[in-house]
Design an enzyme around this catalytic site. Structure first.
Site, PDB file in Angstrom:
ATOM      1  CG  MET A 113      47.928  46.431  41.159  1.00 22.86           C
ATOM      2  SD  MET A 113      47.165  44.958  40.451  1.00 22.86           S
ATOM      3  CE  MET A 113      48.624  44.106  39.911  1.00 22.86           C
ATOM      4  NE  ARG A 114      51.373  47.859  47.733  1.00 22.36           N
ATOM      5  CZ  ARG A 114      51.983  47.752  46.544  1.00 22.36           C
ATOM      6  NH1 ARG A 114      51.601  46.831  45.689  1.00 22.36           N
ATOM      7  NH2 ARG A 114      52.962  48.566  46.216  1.00 22.36           N
ATOM      8  CB  ILE A 115      47.727  40.950  49.507  1.00 19.16           C
ATOM      9  CG1 ILE A 115      47.924  40.293  48.135  1.00 19.16           C
ATOM     10  CG2 ILE A 115      47.084  39.957  50.477  1.00 19.16           C
ATOM     11  CD1 ILE A 115      48.882  39.139  48.132  1.00 19.16           C
ATOM     12  CG  LEU A 116      43.121  44.738  51.094  1.00 19.10           C
ATOM     13  CD1 LEU A 116      41.690  45.069  50.688  1.00 19.10           C
ATOM     14  CD2 LEU A 116      43.796  45.965  51.703  1.00 19.10           C
ATOM     15  CG  ASN A 130      39.878  41.348  43.421  1.00 19.85           C
ATOM     16  OD1 ASN A 130      40.322  42.440  43.066  1.00 19.85           O
ATOM     17  ND2 ASN A 130      40.443  40.210  43.062  1.00 19.85           N
ATOM     18  CG  HIS A 132      41.261  37.119  39.410  1.00 16.35           C
ATOM     19  ND1 HIS A 132      42.536  37.551  39.706  1.00 16.35           N
ATOM     20  CD2 HIS A 132      41.404  35.913  38.810  1.00 16.35           C
ATOM     21  CE1 HIS A 132      43.402  36.644  39.299  1.00 16.35           C
ATOM     22  NE2 HIS A 132      42.743  35.640  38.751  1.00 16.35           N
ATOM     23  CB  VAL A 184      45.539  35.641  47.050  1.00 10.37           C
ATOM     24  CG1 VAL A 184      45.593  36.456  45.763  1.00 10.37           C
ATOM     25  CG2 VAL A 184      46.248  36.380  48.177  1.00 10.37           C
ATOM     26  CG  ASP A 185      43.107  36.431  42.956  1.00 10.18           C
ATOM     27  OD1 ASP A 185      42.510  37.482  43.266  1.00 10.18           O
ATOM     28  OD2 ASP A 185      44.221  36.427  42.409  1.00 10.18           O
ATOM     29  CD  GLU A 214      38.077  42.710  34.328  1.00 13.24           C
ATOM     30  OE1 GLU A 214      38.747  43.703  33.957  1.00 13.24           O
ATOM     31  OE2 GLU A 214      38.498  41.880  35.156  1.00 13.24           O
TER      32      GLU A 214
HETATM   33  C1  GRF Z   1      41.255  44.439  35.602  1.00 14.07           C
HETATM   34  O1  GRF Z   1      41.456  43.592  34.521  1.00 14.07           O
HETATM   35  C2  GRF Z   1      40.998  43.659  36.869  1.00 14.07           C
HETATM   36  O2  GRF Z   1      40.414  42.418  36.639  1.00 14.07           O
HETATM   37  C3  GRF Z   1      42.380  43.470  37.430  1.00 14.07           C
HETATM   38  O3  GRF Z   1      43.031  44.679  37.147  1.00 14.07           O
HETATM   39  C4  GRF Z   1      42.502  45.243  35.948  1.00 14.07           C
HETATM   40  C5  GRF Z   1      42.190  46.683  36.238  1.00 14.07           C
HETATM   41  O4  GRF Z   1      41.978  47.416  35.069  1.00 14.07           O
HETATM   42  N1  GRF Z   1      42.359  43.143  38.824  1.00 14.07           N
HETATM   43  P1  GRF Z   1      41.545  48.955  35.139  1.00 14.07           P
HETATM   44  O5  GRF Z   1      42.564  49.675  36.030  1.00 14.07           O
HETATM   45  O6  GRF Z   1      40.174  49.014  35.707  1.00 14.07           O
HETATM   46  O7  GRF Z   1      41.631  49.429  33.729  1.00 14.07           O
END
Ligand code: GRF
Length: 247
Positions: A113-116, A130, A132, A184-185, A214
């Site tokens: 949760m940090r922008i690089l 990443n 997303h 970003v994204d 995912e």
């Molecule tokens: C995922 O949904 C990812 O897409 C987002 O953060 C979530 C991370 O989930 N960036 P976890 O920590 O892997 O459970």
């Protein structure tokens, strides 16, 4: 001075049982997390099984001390580091040094949760990807993704992509794995998967179903990245044209 961990080359004993695996260049991952780490767990499980061969998690980094993902890493005896992130420049300097020390080839942002910054990314060109939790278009400047049912889905970027999809009333959302760029994204897409939104979905239920998807998508992304990028990275580092090393 701490000696850098040697970069592993193709190694048949580590690569697993099949002759196909013996041909795969060995890949060292750095996984960056801030939370629960279910995607990290999926990568761990794939590395420990035949699903992902000749891939090793070289380092897990969390900017959150209590992140459950750190416990997952420790349980599997993986190098895991809590990196306090009070100020970006200092955090990035230490992160880059760690990634180089542990000879990480590919950095996977799995709930990081940090922008690089652009400067940090320039040290690891095409080597940071990443996850997303939304559908992003191939064209980074586009604001719409066309889903397989033909519907136009706004590109939900940023922190609240799952909530935005629900609020927009779209029928499908999903997840995208993309290269990380300073925008970003909005980096080039490696792979994506769609997830239908169900009647009565909350942000939590929808995000859980996205995460379930995912867990396979991130493995596919790592394999795609290796097929596309790793040999070129090796060639660059052997010719001295690789990324700068810490002195
Ligand atoms: C995922 O949904 C990812 O897409 C987002 O953060 C979530 C991370 O989930 N960036 P976890 O920590 O892997 O459970």
């Amino acid at each position: 001075m701490v000696e850098p961990v040697p970069r592993a080359e193709v190694n048949a004993s580590q690569a697993g049982p099949t002759s196909e695996a013996q041909a795969l260049p060995h890949l060292r991952l750095g996984v960056l997390i801030s939370g629960s780490g279910t995607n990290l767990q999926a990568i761990i499980d794939a590395c420990e099984s035949a699903r992902l061969q000749a891939v090793e998690i070289a380092l897990v980094v969390s900017n959150v001390a209590g992140a459950a993902g750190l416990q997952r890493a420790l349980k599997h005896r993986l190098p895991a580091i809590y990196l306090p992130w009070r100020e970006r420049e200092e955090g990035e300097r230490r992160l880059a040094a760690l990634l180089e020390l542990f000879r990480v080839d590919l950095v996977v942002l799995a709930g990081w949760m940090r922008i690089l910054s652009a400067d940090f990314l320039a040290r690891f060109p095409r080597r940071v990807i990443n996850l997303h939790p939304a559908l992003l278009p191939d064209d980074p400047s586009a604001d719409v993704y066309i889903a397989s049912d033909g519907s136009a889905i706004p590109a939900f970027r940023g922190l609240h992509a799952v909530r935005q999809a629900l609020e927009a009333g779209v029928r499908v959302t999903g997840s995208t794995v993309h290269y990380v760029t300073p925008a970003v994204d909005a980096g080039p897409v490696l792979c994506r998967a769609e997830v239908p939104i169900q009647e009565g979905d909350s942000e939590e239920t929808l995000h859980e179903r996205i995460k379930a998807v995912e867990h396979s998508l991130v493995i596919e992304a790592i394999e795609r990245w290796r097929a596309r990028e790793l040999l070129e990275l090796r060639r660059l580092s052997h010719s001295g044209g690789g990324p700068p090393q810490e002195g």
